[in-house]
Design an enzyme around this catalytic site. Structure first.
Site, PDB file in Angstrom:
ATOM      1  N   CYS A 164      -8.154   9.025 -13.196  1.00 50.65           N
ATOM      2  CA  CYS A 164      -9.162   8.895 -14.344  1.00 50.65           C
ATOM      3  C   CYS A 164     -10.259   9.696 -13.848  1.00 50.65           C
ATOM      4  O   CYS A 164     -11.441   9.097 -13.857  1.00 50.65           O
ATOM      5  CB  CYS A 164      -9.413   7.541 -14.545  1.00 50.65           C
ATOM      6  SG  CYS A 164      -9.840   6.563 -13.540  1.00 50.65           S
TER       7      CYS A 164
ATOM      8  N   ASP B 202       0.851  -1.128  -0.069  1.00 52.55           N
ATOM      9  CA  ASP B 202       0.128   0.014  -0.015  1.00 52.55           C
ATOM     10  C   ASP B 202       0.744   1.242   0.071  1.00 52.55           C
ATOM     11  O   ASP B 202       1.451   1.463   0.952  1.00 52.55           O
ATOM     12  CB  ASP B 202      -0.796  -0.019   1.183  1.00 52.55           C
ATOM     13  CG  ASP B 202      -1.728   1.185   1.339  1.00 52.55           C
ATOM     14  OD1 ASP B 202      -1.704   2.099   0.388  1.00 52.55           O
ATOM     15  OD2 ASP B 202      -2.744   1.254   2.287  1.00 52.55           O
TER      16      ASP B 202
END
Length: 411
Positions: A354, A287
């Site tokens: 995005c 992570d």
């Protein structure tokens, strides 16, 4: 009589509309194309079809019935055959599915009679006009003068684009093989745009790693990557591997590329693509918001988790599902802060999403600049009709997506 395709479409839509799952179709099924076309058709007209159902169907009707009727609406809207005959066929299919055929028959015939009247009544209702939940539409209005263009841009179906892995095959040879296989396509800049979508695995060169699926807007990022030649690169949110393809294309195989992701399923796809495409990545399950990589990198690419509001053309459910579009903001900042500490002096951090929401894009870049005195933004060319304070938005008429990119230098 079989109703397998209808049942699969209902099941996919039920998971999407009521369980907030992405709209995904099992690509191993023979009827994938029809299920996908019907499902996307419903999602792209969802608010209008709901408006019609509210007029034609009793409240608290079973979910499968409501969903099946929306599928029927879409089929009627796009049918080039005798609609009366199609209604009869869909009523018969409803019997096989265990749905009340008399209700289906009555609703469909009323829909055909009143469709134009319903469209007139729905005019001026923005959620119907733009097929978008009011909260998200409000965000676009408040941030972008060109919000209408953005929404309309996302309402068109997206094409599948391929990126050629030029370390495995030349663009010329890839094009020749597609032509030999009679695959309908066009070449648009760096992207090969498929005119008809089939099974990707059946295209020539798939097993040999000649290409990967990557939107045309994303492929434009490669030309905006820093000119400096890094020795060590971190692809911090790497799965499924499209960014690593661009990194190898831009910088070759001399630099080490560490590819990280914290999702085990996505990591499996990354490992498969690493082997198929021959990317020679060092894959790490991590992570990047908290992980210490124990080494400095000259280039870090953080394609952070986001609202995905830039890919509504591909996933129209994002415009429909009730959700918190800014739920990833804190994670984005944690990732920026953690990765900045692991960027070597003189290095570059590429930040991308995005998303079309400035809160996830230029506002996050501005936050990092306020926190780090050794950070500056590399000037990017403003492209297209969406403008940002920092970085730039990239669009594609073919893949119909919007991506944001900013490059930050560390002094």
């Amino acid at each position: 009589m079989s109703a397998v395709t209808e049942k699969e479409t209902v099941a996919c839509l039920e998971a999407t509309l009521y369980k907030r799952k992405p709209f995904n179709v099992d690509k191993t099924e023979a009827n994938t194309g029809k299920v996908k076309a019907w499902g996307l058709g419903v999602l792209r007209n969802y608010f209008f079809y709901q408006f019609c159902l509210n007029k034609l169907l009793r409240k608290n009707s079973p979910r499968p019935l409501s969903i099946y009727l929306m599928i029927c609406f879409f089929r009627l809207d796009t049918s080039s055959t005798n609609t009366a005959k199609l209604v009869n066929a869909m009523v018969e299919q409803s019997k096989v599915m265990g749905l009340p055929a008399s209700v289906v028959n009555a609703v469909l015939r009323q829909y055909m009679l009143n469709q134009e009247k319903f469209r007139i009544k729905a005019r001026g209702v923005e959620s119907i006009q733009y097929n978008m939940r009011p909260e998200l539409l409000g965000r676009l209005k408040s941030h972008h003068q060109c919000w209408r263009e953005i929404v309309r841009f996302m309402q068109e179906p997206s094409a599948v684009c391929l990126a050629v892995c030029q370390h495995n095959v030349s663009v010329e040879d890839m094009i020749f093989q597609l032509q030999e296989a009679e695959v309908a396509f066009s070449q648009e800049g760096p992207a090969i745009v498929l005119e008809r979508f089939g099974h990707i695995r059946q295209l020539p060169g798939y097993e040999k790693g000649w290409f990967t699926v990557l939107s045309e807007a994303n492929q434009q990022i490669e030309a905006l990557l820093p000119d400096a030649r890094p020795q060590a690169i971190l692809d911090a949110c790497a799965a499924p591997g499209g960014k690593s393809v661009m990194l190898r294309s831009r910088y070759g195989f001399k630099p080490r590329v560490v590819a990280a992701d914290n999702d085990s399923l996505r990591l499996t796809r990354l490992q498969e693509n690493n082997a198929r495409l021959g990317l020679k990545l060092e894959i790490v399950e991590a992570d990047s918001a908290v992980y210490d990589y124990q080494e400095p990198f000259d280039l870090i690419w953080a394609d952070v988790p986001c609202s995905a509001t830039g890919v509504i053309a591909k996933h129209p459910e994002i415009a429909i599902q009730e959700r918190d579009d800014l739920q990833n903001q804190m994670q984005q900042r944690q990732m920026l802060e953690n990765l900045w500490a692991q960027l070597s002096s003189g290095g570059h951090l590429v930040y991308s999403t995005c998303s079309v929401l400035p809160e996830e894009n230029e506002q996050q870049v501005a936050w990092l600049l306020s926190q780090q005195q050794d950070a500056s933004v590399v000037t990017m060319p403003q492209q297209g009709w969406i403008k940002g304070q920092h970085g730039c938005y990239l669009t594609s008429e073919h893949s119909r997506d919007v991506v944001y990119i900013a490059v930050l230098a560390k002094h």
